[in-house]
Write an enzyme that holds these catalytic residues in place. Structure first.
Site, PDB file in Angstrom:
ATOM      1  N   ARG A  27      32.332  37.712  24.803  1.00  0.00           N
ATOM      2  CA  ARG A  27      31.678  38.199  26.010  1.00  0.00           C
ATOM      3  C   ARG A  27      32.438  39.394  26.572  1.00  0.00           C
ATOM      4  NH1 ARG A  27      30.472  34.143  29.090  1.00  0.00           N
ATOM      5  NH2 ARG A  27      31.306  32.338  28.040  1.00  0.00           N
ATOM      6  N   ASP A  29      31.948  41.405  30.145  1.00  0.00           N
ATOM      7  CA  ASP A  29      31.237  41.712  31.390  1.00  0.00           C
ATOM      8  C   ASP A  29      31.321  43.212  31.663  1.00  0.00           C
ATOM      9  OD1 ASP A  29      30.812  39.006  31.701  1.00  0.00           O
ATOM     10  OD2 ASP A  29      32.578  38.716  32.971  1.00  0.00           O
ATOM     11  N   ARG A 174      40.247  36.551  33.159  1.00  0.00           N
ATOM     12  CA  ARG A 174      40.499  37.262  34.414  1.00  0.00           C
ATOM     13  C   ARG A 174      40.988  36.327  35.515  1.00  0.00           C
ATOM     14  NH1 ARG A 174      34.958  40.292  35.144  1.00  0.00           N
ATOM     15  NH2 ARG A 174      35.859  40.660  37.208  1.00  0.00           N
TER      16      ARG A 174
END
Lengths: 237, 237
Positions: A27, A29, A174
């Protein structure tokens, strides 16, 4: 919304003259960088294979490039065949910001103690329920992952955090980085990580570090690893 | 047109509440990066000096940052007191482009022979008339400069070219790099540099390399050097 997958699918569809859907390994973002991303797709078109990479790069915008293309078996999926993902997070830790690293590293001006950050690692490594570090829960609801590597090193003004796991939850890297930064600045103890993990509650962990410091560095498969170093750590004098 | 000088003068004028004009040490055309740029200005305002750098950075956009501020004598000029400027040029030399280096390095996909490029250096080093490498002639018409250092090194896919001189003419670094690239790819011999210099004619030299590979790395003064490494070469593993 412009996405990496959308731009890549549009270029592939144009070249192969048929609609192409890709499967992505990791993934990313908005704002996250990817150096070692792997995608797979199937096509029945007989495009000269050795020219596909060049054709694709000449079609793609300059902020998206393809390193190599390989033919794989029908049962291969970039997403489901992946054994391990590696992410690298870059923190610029000094008083003044840097224009050239503004969108490449997270600027933290409070001095960070790397040893204090490293002391938190044992509470995160191994097979654990990472629900406290998960943004949007996965459809399956399964939040157990195995964090195999967590390295934190300083090179001058830059702190480099590398994490490898079988898979990562939404915003997991994160949120771990944001929590480690709070350990490094003394706002939180390394020992508190044990109770954060045990809480299984996103409210227990720290702030989510910004997307622009994060790099998907590589994906490991049976017999292949796409790992590449992030450019800001690659070519030191 | 938005320029570094214009943005910086606007921020300084806002903070100091008077019109501020700056003098810059090195030229940076559009697209050129600057890490070691030095500027000077004078003001009669009594702004708390130790807080000026922080105030300025909080006012500036994220693609422009100030590293340090020092009080200098009235006779100091960032431009006219400079003894030497150093520029670094980055070339990505491999077949595939790089999304993350797209605006940070010049992508040359033909293999470059660094030794062939280095063989041209003796024809450029020292005090010479660099008119063949000059875009717009300076008002004075003087095109003699002293090139004190010309280093070319390869680190993996990246070629790093460093040049230091008392001063540089308009587009001089980029035109020298463009000509060196032609030596490296075999389109031009290192020996041909002697006749290019002797020609005193821009038409004799090679193409101008693009702005986005160029970094103003530092400016040397009596007792001070602002030199910083370009981020892509700074933090290798």
């Amino acid at each position: 919304v412009r996405t990496v997958a959308g731009v890549l699918e549009a270029a592939l569809s144009l070249i192969l003259k048929e609609p192409v859907k890709i499967s992505s390994a990791g993934r990313t973002d908005a704002g996250v960088h990817a150096i070692g991303q792997v995608v797979s797709f199937s096509t029945l078109r007989a495009f000269p294979f050795d020219r596909l990479c060049i054709a694709l790069n000449s079609e793609l915008p300059d902020d998206l490039s393809v390193r190599e293309i390989t033919i794989v078996g029908d049962d291969f999926s970039a997403r489901f065949s992946a054994l391990e993902r590696t992410y690298v997070y870059a923190i610029l830790n000094r008083r003044e910001p840097s224009a050239l690293l503004a969108r490449r590293a997270f600027h933290v001006w409070l001095p960070l103690d790397v040893d204090a950050m490293l002391a938190a690692a044992p509470h995160l490594l191994g097979e654990r329920d990472f629900r406290s570090f998960c943004g949007v829960l996965p459809e399956s609801g399964a939040t157990v992952r195995t964090l195999r590597r967590l390295e934190i090193t300083r090179r001058g003004d830059l702190i480099r955090i590398e994490m490898a796991a079988d898979g990562f939850l939404h915003r997991m890297v994160r949120t771990i980085v944001g929590t480690l930064v709070e350990c490094g600045s003394g706002r939180r103890t390394a020992e508190s990580l044990a109770s954060i993990v045990a809480a299984r509650d996103r409210a227990a962990s720290g702030n989510t570090a910004p997307a622009h410091g994060l790099y998907l560095a590589g994906v490991r498969y049976e017999g292949y690893d796409s790992y590449c170093e992030a450019p800001i750590f690659e070519h030191g004098r």
